[in-house]
Scaffold this active site. Sequence first.
Site, PDB file in Angstrom:
ATOM      1  N   HIS A 156       0.862  -1.203   0.000  1.00 42.53           N
ATOM      2  CA  HIS A 156       0.000   0.000   0.000  1.00 42.53           C
ATOM      3  C   HIS A 156       0.889   1.241   0.000  1.00 42.53           C
ATOM      4  O   HIS A 156       1.452   1.609   1.028  1.00 42.53           O
ATOM      5  CB  HIS A 156      -0.910  -0.007   1.231  1.00 42.53           C
ATOM      6  N   HIS A 209       1.590   5.358  -1.635  1.00 40.90           N
ATOM      7  CA  HIS A 209       1.185   6.548  -2.405  1.00 40.90           C
ATOM      8  C   HIS A 209       2.436   7.138  -3.048  1.00 40.90           C
ATOM      9  O   HIS A 209       3.373   7.536  -2.339  1.00 40.90           O
ATOM     10  CB  HIS A 209       0.536   7.582  -1.486  1.00 40.90           C
ATOM     11  N   ARG A 241       2.112   9.522  -5.769  1.00 43.16           N
ATOM     12  CA  ARG A 241       1.779  10.847  -6.326  1.00 43.16           C
ATOM     13  C   ARG A 241       2.155  10.955  -7.796  1.00 43.16           C
ATOM     14  O   ARG A 241       2.311   9.976  -8.496  1.00 43.16           O
ATOM     15  CB  ARG A 241       2.453  11.977  -5.524  1.00 43.16           C
ATOM     16  N   LYS A 272      -9.434  -0.103  -5.780  1.00 40.75           N
ATOM     17  CA  LYS A 272      -9.415   0.492  -4.436  1.00 40.75           C
ATOM     18  C   LYS A 272     -10.716   1.227  -4.175  1.00 40.75           C
ATOM     19  O   LYS A 272     -11.111   2.094  -4.959  1.00 40.75           O
ATOM     20  CB  LYS A 272      -8.227   1.464  -4.330  1.00 40.75           C
ATOM     21  N   HIS A 280     -10.301   1.192   1.813  1.00 38.80           N
ATOM     22  CA  HIS A 280      -9.822   2.132   2.824  1.00 38.80           C
ATOM     23  C   HIS A 280     -10.617   1.886   4.091  1.00 38.80           C
ATOM     24  O   HIS A 280     -11.842   1.833   4.058  1.00 38.80           O
ATOM     25  CB  HIS A 280      -9.999   3.576   2.334  1.00 38.80           C
ATOM     26  N   HIS A 315      -4.623  -0.927   5.857  1.00 38.00           N
ATOM     27  CA  HIS A 315      -4.065  -0.368   7.092  1.00 38.00           C
ATOM     28  C   HIS A 315      -5.010  -0.470   8.294  1.00 38.00           C
ATOM     29  O   HIS A 315      -5.560   0.513   8.761  1.00 38.00           O
ATOM     30  CB  HIS A 315      -3.536   1.058   6.919  1.00 38.00           C
ATOM     31  N   ASP A 321       1.537   2.626   3.489  1.00 36.10           N
ATOM     32  CA  ASP A 321       0.711   3.837   3.389  1.00 36.10           C
ATOM     33  C   ASP A 321       1.586   5.083   3.411  1.00 36.10           C
ATOM     34  O   ASP A 321       1.131   6.162   3.806  1.00 36.10           O
ATOM     35  CB  ASP A 321      -0.352   3.906   4.498  1.00 36.10           C
TER      36      ASP A 321
HETATM   37  O1  DOR Z   1      -2.865   9.495   5.794  1.00 37.39           O
HETATM   38  C1  DOR Z   1      -3.223   9.170   4.679  1.00 37.39           C
HETATM   39  N1  DOR Z   1      -2.753   9.816   3.591  1.00 37.39           N
HETATM   40  N2  DOR Z   1      -4.115   8.184   4.519  1.00 37.39           N
HETATM   41  C2  DOR Z   1      -4.635   7.869   3.324  1.00 37.39           C
HETATM   42  O2  DOR Z   1      -5.423   6.969   3.257  1.00 37.39           O
HETATM   43  C3  DOR Z   1      -4.286   8.665   2.135  1.00 37.39           C
HETATM   44  C4  DOR Z   1      -3.017   9.312   2.297  1.00 37.39           C
HETATM   45  C5  DOR Z   1      -2.730  10.368   1.245  1.00 37.39           C
HETATM   46  O3  DOR Z   1      -3.003  10.103   0.078  1.00 37.39           O
HETATM   47  O4  DOR Z   1      -2.232  11.438   1.608  1.00 37.39           O
HETATM   48 ZN    ZN Z   2      -3.359   5.034   1.733  1.00 39.04          ZN
END
Ligand code: DOR
Ligand code: ZN
Length: 343
Positions: free
Chosen positions: A12, A14, A16, A98, A135, A169, A241
């Site tokens: 999991h 991110h 960007r 997702k 989520h 998570h 995450d």
């Molecule tokens: O803290 C988080 N930030 N939880 C998420 O599920 C998304 C993530 C984000 O994309 O910033």
């Molecule tokens: Zn996330």
Amino acid sequence: MRIEIDRPWDMHLHLRDGAMLNLAAPHSARHFAGAVVMPNLVPPVADADALRAYRSRVLRAAGTDAETFTPLMTLFLKNQTRAELEAARETPGFFAVKLYPAGATTNSDGGVRDFGDAEPTLRAMEKLGIPLLVHGESGGFVLDREAEFLPVYRDLARRFPKLKICMEHISTAAALPLLDEFENLFATATLHHLLFTLDDLAGGLLAPHLFCKPIVKRPEDRAALRAAVFSGHPKIMFGSDSAPHPVEKKECAGAAGGVYDAPVLLPALAALFAENGALDKLEGFLGGNARRIYGLPAPRGKIALEDAPQDVPAFFEGENGLRVAPLFAGTRLPWRVADGNFS
Ligand code: DOR
Ligand code: ZN
């Protein structure tokens, strides 16, 4: 002390886009075999074309490490038709869909408002064998949000028995029994929910870099998660995450949720597992379980970790003045990846 583990998976992540992608992707690609890449861009990655294009950008940003790094791409659930799901499934690197409850976290406004509306898409996913990642909260950040959300997991698991459903998570003790209750339910756990509680976030001076969704919880929740993970629970996979935001979006009124820990994951996990006498469970948490659950490819190479100190920079710098503070910024970690690089 030195250990070698199979190149790990982050289930999991991110990454960007644009300058942030260029900064973040190398930190994960350097030591990881692959990662499940979240689709919450603006606009979200919601069809096959967007998925294909995003995967190319991820691989480009990973640079030379792209040869040993497999991005597993996800689609943002938006009532896609069966034909749209089939198109996504044919896209190289496609992994899962997702589900974001609308408004639950960063860039999730276009998520699911009414679970009834999602039924046909979920039914088609079940037929096509596409995993569902959920989520773990319905929005807001009061302490019991995850517990409130557990009936949703139960309902999904019951109504779609052939759908592989992952609670993304998990953060509370209350979520753990569901893994025993339903064969088709799995979970990811983060480093920060294993490390921190609300006292770390807000018990003293406010620590905005520990603010994330779901928020870190009570000591008894952390203890239950630790007990499960350190015992080698076969249905819990590591999913960091890791979610970078520019420093000015974290150190302000209205701070964004997200902990950026991709650069320090492996040293921090090794230190935590070593302190708890659980180093022998690290490899399963970091990939063995995911391989068994999802049939991921066989390991490609090893990563060595050693208990030698490493200083974490105050921030990482990207293009156009971008600055991101990692977890443990400006501190010394007791472990490091043996090649001396941040992960
Ligand atoms: O803290 C988080 N930030 N939880 C998420 O599920 C998304 C993530 C984000 O994309 O910033
Ligand atoms: Zn996330």
